[in-house]
Write an enzyme that holds these catalytic residues in place. Sequence first.
Site, PDB file in Angstrom:
ATOM      1  N   HIS A   1      -1.120  -4.282   7.178  1.00 49.19           N
ATOM      2  CA  HIS A   1      -1.427  -3.125   6.170  1.00 49.19           C
ATOM      3  C   HIS A   1      -3.059  -3.092   5.667  1.00 49.19           C
ATOM      4  CE1 HIS A   1      -1.902  -6.256   3.155  1.00 49.19           C
ATOM      5  NE2 HIS A   1      -1.024  -6.819   3.556  1.00 49.19           N
TER       6      HIS A   1
ATOM      7  N   GLU B   1       6.262 -10.062   4.767  1.00 49.13           N
ATOM      8  CA  GLU B   1       5.339 -11.353   4.790  1.00 49.13           C
ATOM      9  C   GLU B   1       6.145 -12.562   4.376  1.00 49.13           C
ATOM     10  OE1 GLU B   1       2.963 -12.811   5.933  1.00 49.13           O
ATOM     11  OE2 GLU B   1       1.236 -11.844   4.787  1.00 49.13           O
TER      12      GLU B   1
END
Length: 224
Positions: free
Chosen positions: A8, A82
């Site tokens: 990201h 994550e």
Amino acid sequence: MKLLLIRHGQTPGNVLGQLDTAHPGPGLTELGVRQAEAMARSLAHEPIGALYSSTLVRTRMTAAPLGRLHNLDVKVLEGVQEIEAGALEMLTDHESIRRYLGTVFSWAAGELDRRMPAGPDGHEFFGRFDAAIAQVAERAADREEAAAAVVSHGAAIRTWAGSRARDVDHEFAARHILANTGIVALEGDPDSGWKLIHWDGSPVGGLALADPTAEDPAGRGARP
């Protein structure tokens, strides 16, 4: 199939050097938005047939420009979020960051029983990430898609690729950072295995989109 694992764009937590892994997480900084747009332009001619993001806000925002360019809906994919920092969440000190990175790269080395403080172990991480990528590969095979893109997170991508790509290992993954919008490209499938095509650690769009002042734990040369 070709699998693009994309980190990201920059977040406020990246700037501050925080271990920021909780849901739903922050959005992107102004630089992060520009990084996402540059990433989309760089992949304009890639034959992407499906686009996925993790469950966190920052990956959905990063994937949006690429979805618009390829006229693809961004599918939220459970499992590629994550690696949870557990008791280390939101900490910024070097010892906590070394402990976090040391834990995740030990998983890539096969030490799956090792546990993040008050968090997951390697079995849990690989179980969810493997299952998510298997879904992506199955859909690609069913629809004869040449490539799929998954917008995920730095530590998760490095750890998974460091274990699952047959021509790299955990030491390679630990040495090679993945800056915001960096891309790890693989070819193969879960059954035959994955071959590394390239590992672009810098922001897509060049160093003009890098932030040398950010304390990003998963980039900027961070080591376990």
